[in-house]
Scaffold this active site. Structure first.
Site, PDB file in Angstrom:
ATOM      1  N   GLU A  70     -11.386   2.755   5.713  1.00 24.86           N
ATOM      2  CA  GLU A  70     -10.331   3.153   6.633  1.00 24.86           C
ATOM      3  C   GLU A  70     -10.453   4.651   6.890  1.00 24.86           C
ATOM      4  O   GLU A  70      -9.709   5.460   6.340  1.00 24.86           O
ATOM      5  CB  GLU A  70      -8.945   2.803   6.070  1.00 24.86           C
ATOM      6  N   GLU A  83       0.827  -1.203   0.000  1.00 29.09           N
ATOM      7  CA  GLU A  83       0.000   0.000   0.000  1.00 29.09           C
ATOM      8  C   GLU A  83       0.859   1.250   0.000  1.00 29.09           C
ATOM      9  O   GLU A  83       1.597   1.501   0.953  1.00 29.09           O
ATOM     10  CB  GLU A  83      -0.901   0.034   1.235  1.00 29.09           C
TER      11      GLU A  83
END
Length: 179
Positions: free
Chosen positions: A146, A47
């Site tokens: 998130e 990520e």
């Protein structure tokens, strides 16, 4: 699926001066991890995290950098975890980035920019458009939320209920007409 962290530029080090060594180490570690994960039929995810707001020292910052590293590693069980919050901060151009890197994507994460709250909170991103683009591309994976919810969990997922209703769907994404 497991997120494989890229690490942080050492405190006080010049990013450009250590980038080559850090990339080589990360690439070697990813190959090792991918081979172990393959034995368990698992996917590793990398990520890119923005270094402008979230973590100034995080090594992996853009989808372009992640794609280049994934190509060097050359393991089919390593994928891109594309977080729209970080991508927007670092590069913007979400539609083009999503289309360009779609074949590499193994997981999507969302949060509104700049506040990192629910997708329907005030901000830069048009999530109904983004969700429709994901659907048109054939994305069938999970979308991770998130963000820092403004309230409790149910309140924090109200945007999803509204989105489903706008699409003629019920909770869980089932078509009302099909019932």
């Amino acid at each position: 699926r497991i997120h494989l962290m890229a690490g942080r530029v050492p405190q006080g080090a010049d990013r450009a001066a250590v980038a080559g060594e850090m990339e080589a180490t990360f690439t070697e570690n990813l190959r090792y991890a991918a081979d172990l994960l393959a034995q368990e039929d698992m996917i590793g995810l990398v990520e890119p995290i923005n270094n402008r707001i979230t973590d100034p020292r995080y090594f992996l910052n853009t989808p372009h950098q992640a794609a280049a590293i994934l190509e060097k590693v050359g393991r089919p069980n390593l994928k891109l975890q594309l977080d729209f919050f970080h991508c927007q901060i670092m590069d913007g151009n979400l539609s083009r980035n999503l289309e360009t890197y779609f074949p590499l994507i193994g997981h999507i994460q969302i949060a509104q920019v700049p506040g990192r709250h629910e997708p329907d909170s005030p901000g830069e991103l048009n999530f109904p458009y983004i969700f429709e683009l994901l659907e048109s591309l054939g994305y069938t994976g999970y979308v991770g939320c998130e963000y820092a919810p403004k309230g409790d969990t149910l309140e924090g997922l109200g945007w999803l209920r509204s989105y489903w209703e706008s699409r003629g769907l019920q909770h869980g994404g089932t078509n009302k007409a099909a019932e």
